[in-house]
Structure formats: structure tokens, C-alpha cells
Design an enzyme around this catalytic site. Structure first.
Site, PDB file in Angstrom:
ATOM      1  N   CYS A  40       0.897  -1.098  -0.184  1.00 34.89           N
ATOM      2  CA  CYS A  40      -0.141  -0.128  -0.193  1.00 34.89           C
ATOM      3  C   CYS A  40       0.868   1.121   0.097  1.00 34.89           C
ATOM      4  O   CYS A  40       1.856   1.074   0.763  1.00 34.89           O
ATOM      5  CB  CYS A  40      -0.900  -0.177   1.209  1.00 34.89           C
ATOM      6  SG  CYS A  40      -2.185   1.335   1.284  1.00 34.89           S
ATOM      7  N   ASP A  42       0.370   3.983   1.793  1.00 30.54           N
ATOM      8  CA  ASP A  42       0.244   4.437   3.225  1.00 30.54           C
ATOM      9  C   ASP A  42       1.744   4.681   3.634  1.00 30.54           C
ATOM     10  O   ASP A  42       2.748   3.730   3.629  1.00 30.54           O
ATOM     11  CB  ASP A  42      -0.395   3.428   4.099  1.00 30.54           C
ATOM     12  CG  ASP A  42      -0.822   4.031   5.324  1.00 30.54           C
ATOM     13  OD1 ASP A  42       0.150   4.477   5.866  1.00 30.54           O
ATOM     14  OD2 ASP A  42      -1.967   3.985   5.662  1.00 30.54           O
ATOM     15  N   ARG A  44       2.763   4.992   6.419  1.00 32.68           N
ATOM     16  CA  ARG A  44       3.209   4.401   7.588  1.00 32.68           C
ATOM     17  C   ARG A  44       3.850   2.905   7.274  1.00 32.68           C
ATOM     18  O   ARG A  44       3.810   2.070   8.213  1.00 32.68           O
ATOM     19  CB  ARG A  44       1.958   3.979   8.393  1.00 32.68           C
ATOM     20  CG  ARG A  44       1.466   5.649   9.052  1.00 32.68           C
ATOM     21  CD  ARG A  44      -0.008   5.595   9.705  1.00 32.68           C
ATOM     22  NE  ARG A  44      -0.918   5.102   8.530  1.00 32.68           N
ATOM     23  CZ  ARG A  44      -2.123   4.896   8.959  1.00 32.68           C
ATOM     24  NH1 ARG A  44      -2.416   5.332  10.236  1.00 32.68           N
ATOM     25  NH2 ARG A  44      -2.825   4.380   7.973  1.00 32.68           N
ATOM     26  N   HIS A  96      -2.187  -4.127   4.888  1.00 32.17           N
ATOM     27  CA  HIS A  96      -2.040  -3.565   6.452  1.00 32.17           C
ATOM     28  C   HIS A  96      -3.141  -3.491   6.990  1.00 32.17           C
ATOM     29  O   HIS A  96      -4.192  -2.919   6.277  1.00 32.17           O
ATOM     30  CB  HIS A  96      -1.072  -2.292   6.463  1.00 32.17           C
ATOM     31  CG  HIS A  96      -1.739  -1.127   5.816  1.00 32.17           C
ATOM     32  ND1 HIS A  96      -2.397  -0.201   6.728  1.00 32.17           N
ATOM     33  CD2 HIS A  96      -1.896  -0.707   4.748  1.00 32.17           C
ATOM     34  CE1 HIS A  96      -2.593   0.720   5.773  1.00 32.17           C
ATOM     35  NE2 HIS A  96      -2.479   0.565   4.601  1.00 32.17           N
ATOM     36  N   CYS A  99      -6.284  -0.130   6.844  1.00 36.00           N
ATOM     37  CA  CYS A  99      -6.068   0.328   5.636  1.00 36.00           C
ATOM     38  C   CYS A  99      -7.212   1.333   5.125  1.00 36.00           C
ATOM     39  O   CYS A  99      -8.250   0.924   4.987  1.00 36.00           O
ATOM     40  CB  CYS A  99      -5.772  -0.832   4.549  1.00 36.00           C
ATOM     41  SG  CYS A  99      -5.516   0.007   2.880  1.00 36.00           S
TER      42      CYS A  99
HETATM   43 CO    CO Z   1      -3.406   1.232   2.894  1.00 38.78          CO
END
Ligand code: CO
Length: 204
Positions: A40, A42, A44, A96, A99
Site C-alpha cells: 500500500c 500508506d 506508515r 496492512h 487500511c
Molecule cells: Co493502505
């Protein structure tokens, strides 16, 4: 502009050379990663850091909600290059928990183009509606959808013609499904690894 990032970069490059004089020279000559990460976007979930790999050791493709859509030219280009040119041995599909993309796919909201991008997740949701509806807690329900999405993407990768051709010519290649936890930094292996065409059936 962004002077702190440029300063960070100089510190980082200096440190890499201090630790290993020939580091950048070696990388310049060749990249030979054994792993392709499909994860992803993302912020993080920083791929290399999570699994402790240095530059040159992980080929990375990231998009919203770690999808592997069979018609996406970007993902397919990465997949083919990773298999045919780099000859990676492992493809890691890494979702994750928590998400935002997975949550957005099924919350009924309208956000524009991304709603179309997330369509495959709504299909996963429909396919597993009964199992998901039986989970009372919303956070847990979405986390299960994160897992089911990873398993579906593993299937997309494992059934792709590039992967099938690699297996046909005897190339060692496994596709794995993992989920990363934002709350403790740990990866859960969903145990859906596929290392040959005959094993695809176990993905359901
Ligand atoms: Co995500």
C-alpha cells in the site's frame, strides 16, 4: 525549498559511504533484488524498513490498497520486469490492518476516481459477504477484509501469465500474502504462499 530533506539526504549518503565505501558504486553497477514487494502507498508502511532490507535488495510497487489488477499496465510492467529481468524469487503482497483504502472501498462514500480504483475490493467484499457480516466489530470486519483483499491479490499475481510462464520454464518463484500491523509493526503471514501452478487452488 525543502532544505531539511536535502540536508537529510546528504547525511544519509555520507553515512552509507562511511559504513561501506563501495556501497553506491556496487548499486550503480547492478541491482539484484530477490524480492518484489507489492504494498500500500500508506506512508506508515515503508517497505524496506519493515523487513530490514537495504537499497538494492527490494523491488517495490506500491499503490492505494496494494492491488494487483490484471489490466493495470503499471503493475504489470513492474511484475514482468521483476520476473523476467531481475528474476526475483519471492513476490510479497503486503496489506496492512487499518487500511484507509480498504475502508473507503466499502463505506459508501464518493471520492472520485479512487472509487473506481477500489472496485476490486468491493468485489472481494461481496464474495465474502456472509463471513464479513458475521463479524460484529467494525474494525475487526475491515481488518478481515484487508486480509481477504491480500489473498485475492495473491491469486491475481499467481494466475498472471508472467508468473505461469516463469513456472513453466522452471524458474523458482513464490507468491506470498502478508499483512502488516500499524499498531505493533509486525507482519502476519497469511499462509497462502503459492510456489507452483497446482497450488493456486488453495486460494479458493
Ligand atoms: Co493502505
Amino acid at each position: 525549498m525543502l532544505d531539511h530533506l536535502k540536508a537529510n539526504n546528504r547525511v544519509w549518503a555520507d553515512q552509507m559511504v562511511a559504513d561501506d565505501t563501495a556501497f553506491f558504486q556496487r548499486l550503480e553497477d547492478q541491482q539484484a533484488p530477490e524480492y518484489l514487494w507489492i504494498g500500500c502507498s500508506d506512508s506508515r508502511v515503508p517497505a524496506n524498513e519493515i523487513v530490514g532490507l537495504a537499497p538494492g535488495e527490494l523491488f517495490v510497487h506500491r499503490n492505494v490498497a496494494n492491488l494487483a489488477p490484471p489490466q493495470d499496465a503499471n503493475y504489470l510492467s513492474v511484475l514482468q520486469y521483476a520476473i523476467d529481468a531481475l528474476k526475483v524469487k519471492h513476490i510479497l503482497v503486503v496489506g496492512h490492518y487499518g487500511c484507509g483504502g480498504v475502508a473507503a472501498a466499502v463505506d459508501g462514500g464518493r471520492r472520485g476516481l479512487v472509487d473506481h480504483w477500489l472496485h476490486p475490493i468491493r468485489e472481494v467484499h461481496e464474495q465474502h459477504q456472509a463471513e464479513l457480516d458475521a463479524i460484529g466489530d467494525e474494525k475487526q470486519r475491515l481488518n478481515r477484509l484487508c486480509e481477504l483483499n491480500v489473498i485475492r491479490q495473491v491469486k491475481n499475481v499467481a494466475t498472471d501469465i508472467f508468473v505461469r510462464e516463469a513456472w513453466q520454464r522452471g524458474q523458482a518463484l513464490s507468491v506470498h500474502g502478508w499483512v502488516y500491523s500499524l499498531s505493533n509493526g509486525l507482519i502476519t503471514d497469511l499462509d497462502v504462499t503459492v510456489g507452483k501452478a497446482e497450488e493456486i487452488a488453495r486460494l479458493g
